[in-house]
Design an enzyme around this catalytic site. Structure first.
Site, short mmCIF file in Angstrom:
data_model
loop_
_atom_site.label_atom_id
_atom_site.label_comp_id
_atom_site.label_asym_id
_atom_site.label_seq_id
_atom_site.Cartn_x
_atom_site.Cartn_y
_atom_site.Cartn_z
N LYS A 80 0.86 -1.18 0.00
CA LYS A 80 0.00 0.00 0.00
C LYS A 80 0.90 1.23 0.00
CE LYS A 80 -4.50 0.79 0.27
NZ LYS A 80 -5.62 0.04 -0.27
N GLY A 180 -23.23 4.54 3.80
CA GLY A 180 -22.42 4.98 2.66
C GLY A 180 -22.98 4.51 1.34
N GLY A 182 -21.56 5.60 -1.73
CA GLY A 182 -20.58 6.15 -2.66
C GLY A 182 -20.38 5.23 -3.85
N VAL A 184 -18.97 2.29 -4.21
CA VAL A 184 -19.35 0.89 -3.98
C VAL A 184 -20.79 0.81 -3.46
CG1 VAL A 184 -18.82 -1.25 -2.76
CG2 VAL A 184 -16.96 0.27 -3.47
P1 NAD Z 1 -16.58 6.66 -1.66
O1 NAD Z 1 -15.76 7.75 -1.10
O2 NAD Z 1 -17.01 6.72 -3.09
O3 NAD Z 1 -17.96 6.51 -0.82
C1 NAD Z 1 -18.03 6.68 0.56
C2 NAD Z 1 -19.44 7.18 0.86
O4 NAD Z 1 -19.58 7.21 2.27
C3 NAD Z 1 -19.71 8.59 0.34
O5 NAD Z 1 -20.96 8.62 -0.30
C4 NAD Z 1 -19.70 9.45 1.62
O6 NAD Z 1 -20.56 10.57 1.52
C5 NAD Z 1 -20.21 8.44 2.64
N1 NAD Z 1 -19.87 8.75 4.00
C6 NAD Z 1 -18.75 9.34 4.50
N2 NAD Z 1 -18.83 9.45 5.83
C7 NAD Z 1 -20.02 8.90 6.18
C8 NAD Z 1 -20.67 8.70 7.42
N3 NAD Z 1 -20.14 9.12 8.57
N4 NAD Z 1 -21.86 8.06 7.43
C9 NAD Z 1 -22.44 7.66 6.28
N5 NAD Z 1 -21.86 7.83 5.07
C10 NAD Z 1 -20.67 8.45 5.04
O7 NAD Z 1 -15.80 5.30 -1.34
P2 NAD Z 1 -15.99 3.90 -2.05
O8 NAD Z 1 -15.02 3.77 -3.16
O9 NAD Z 1 -17.42 3.63 -2.28
O10 NAD Z 1 -15.45 2.93 -0.88
C11 NAD Z 1 -16.23 2.68 0.26
C12 NAD Z 1 -15.42 1.84 1.24
O11 NAD Z 1 -15.08 0.59 0.62
C13 NAD Z 1 -14.10 2.48 1.68
O12 NAD Z 1 -13.84 2.07 3.01
C14 NAD Z 1 -13.08 1.82 0.76
O13 NAD Z 1 -11.80 1.79 1.35
C15 NAD Z 1 -13.66 0.43 0.64
N6 NAD Z 1 -13.26 -0.28 -0.58
C16 NAD Z 1 -13.54 0.28 -1.80
C17 NAD Z 1 -13.18 -0.42 -2.96
C18 NAD Z 1 -13.51 0.13 -4.32
O14 NAD Z 1 -13.42 -0.63 -5.30
N7 NAD Z 1 -13.88 1.40 -4.44
C19 NAD Z 1 -12.52 -1.66 -2.87
C20 NAD Z 1 -12.27 -2.20 -1.59
C21 NAD Z 1 -12.65 -1.49 -0.47
#
Ligand code: NAD
Length: 360
Positions: A80, A180, A182, A184
């Site tokens: 990482k 969340g 976002g 995912v």
């Molecule tokens: P993202 O930033 O697109 O989405 C995160 C969402 O969470 C946003 O909509 C944000 O507004 C919301 N959020 C933030 N704080 C919050 C809170 N206190 N309460 C409720 N909602 C809140 O991130 P992502 O890419 O969707 O990833 C989400 C999680 O999954 C992260 O922990 C990331 O590390 C993990 N992850 C993502 C991937 C990927 O392919 N994107 C792969 C493995 C793990």
């Protein structure tokens, strides 16, 4: 600051600190293991309070990547990177070019990708300085954004959690609380709604909440209230460390299964969940779809094959749930042990192959 004695150091092979004066880059790359292949893991861009916080984060995340790749059956190790966000955002392109040179100096031992705070556009800049970048949309051969694949894997993980935790064959009528929506979380919510699940959602972003309410029929609650929702499964898809001493006692669900990284504030919180009869889907197992997709990238990228591979997360998790029940152990401990066994077995087999090639 002590590195070897850091609580998350846990047998890292290599930790590299890099400064580039011209661009203002301060970055750390942690390579936890290359036993099964080059260390793969995203680059996080974040305003850390201090260097110790950045080091702690990169070490925790890179070990998770080793276990994630091992249990997904991939020929990658775990690593990482973190970039300590500077005050001056205008330097961003120069910063990512300098980061690319840093990655390149490792000659392929570490392959970077997008993570929290970095975008496909940033990775294109990194790609200008090194070929060792995954998740680049390269003219149709790869597919860029890993989130749809991650969400597809998490969806199948939720099916496994519903099977083992609720005795349900499928998700129709299952009540899922989502934290969340976002990259995912939104794809996951759509899959769950398509499968007939009932949704309660929380997010900071009002437009995402409006979409879930209007398009998926989801009920909306406040960001703190999501921990108190009486549901079948809680799916965290936002931040890490949300399973902790304050939240676990509030949960009124029978399983936790979501995409967020490092969901357990500490390992002992896995046992705390098990004691309350809450089935926990270990985060690095259920959210491996993104790197599974990356492992399919290249000229012969076949999206259907990649997504079918992501769906196998169901079977991996079902096996972990079975073993945890048989051995009366928390699922996170079982997953860690399985990953370590996989790494030892596959590294030994690779060493045998090398020996055979050398002598034969
Ligand atoms: P993202 O930033 O697109 O989405 C995160 C969402 O969470 C946003 O909509 C944000 O507004 C919301 N959020 C933030 N704080 C919050 C809170 N206190 N309460 C409720 N909602 C809140 O991130 P992502 O890419 O969707 O990833 C989400 C999680 O999954 C992260 O922990 C990331 O590390 C993990 N992850 C993502 C991937 C990927 O392919 N994107 C792969 C493995 C793990």
């Amino acid at each position: 600051m002590s590195v070897f004695a850091e609580k998350n150091f846990r047998n890292h092979e290599q930790v590299l600190f890099h400064q580039d004066q011209a661009s203002g880059l301060f970055a750390i790359i942690a390579i936890h293991s290359t036993a099964l292949g080059p260390a793969l893991g995203g680059c996080r861009y974040w305003s850390y309070d201090d260097e110790t916080a950045a080091l702690d984060d990169v070490l925790r995340l890179s070990r998770g990547m080793t276990y994630k790749a091992a249990l997904a059956g991939l020929a990658f190790g775990g690593g990482k990177a973190v970039i300590i966000a500077p005050k001056n955002e205008e330097q961003r392109p120069a910063l990512f070019t300098a980061f690319g040179h840093f990655v390149n100096s490792l000659g392929g031992r570490y392959i970077t990708a997008e993570d929290v705070g970095t975008s496909p556009a940033d990775m294109e800049i990194v790609h200008g300085a090194t070929p060792f970048v995954a998740g680049i949309a390269d003219g149709g051969a790869g597919d860029g954004d890993p989130s749809p694949a991650t969400a597809w894997g998490v969806f199948h993980g939720l099916r496994a959690a519903a099977g083992a935790g609720l005795g349900r064959d499928g998700l129709r009528g299952v009540h899922v609380s989502l934290q969340g929506l976002g990259h995912v979380g939104s794809y996951l919510a759509q899959h769950l709604a398509d499968a007939g699940a009932r949704l309660t959602v929380a997010d900071l972003d009002q437009s995402r909440l409006a979409w879930a309410r209007d398009s998926l029929g989801a009920e909306v609650v406040g960001v703190d209230a999501i921990y108190d929702v009486a549901a079948d499964i809680f799916a965290p898809n936002a931040m890490g460390a949300i399973l902790n001493d304050q939240t676990i006692s509030r949960l009124r669900v029978r399983a936790v299964a979501g995409s967020a990284n490092n969901q357990l504030a500490e390992d002992r919180h896995g046992a705390a969940l098990a004691e309350r009869g809450i089935l926990y889907a270990p985060d690095y197992v259920i959210n491996a779809g993104g790197i599974i997709n990356i492992s399919h990238e290249g000229r012969a990228y076949d999206r259907d094959a990649a997504l079918a591979h992501c769906a196998r997360i169901h079977d991996t998790l079902a096996g972990i749930f079975r073993r945890a029940e048989l051995e009366s152990r928390p699922t996170n401990e079982v997953a860690d042990q399985l990953a370590e066994e996989q790494i030892a077995d596959r590294a030994a087999a690779q060493a045998q192959d090398r020996l055979r090639t050398a002598v034969g």
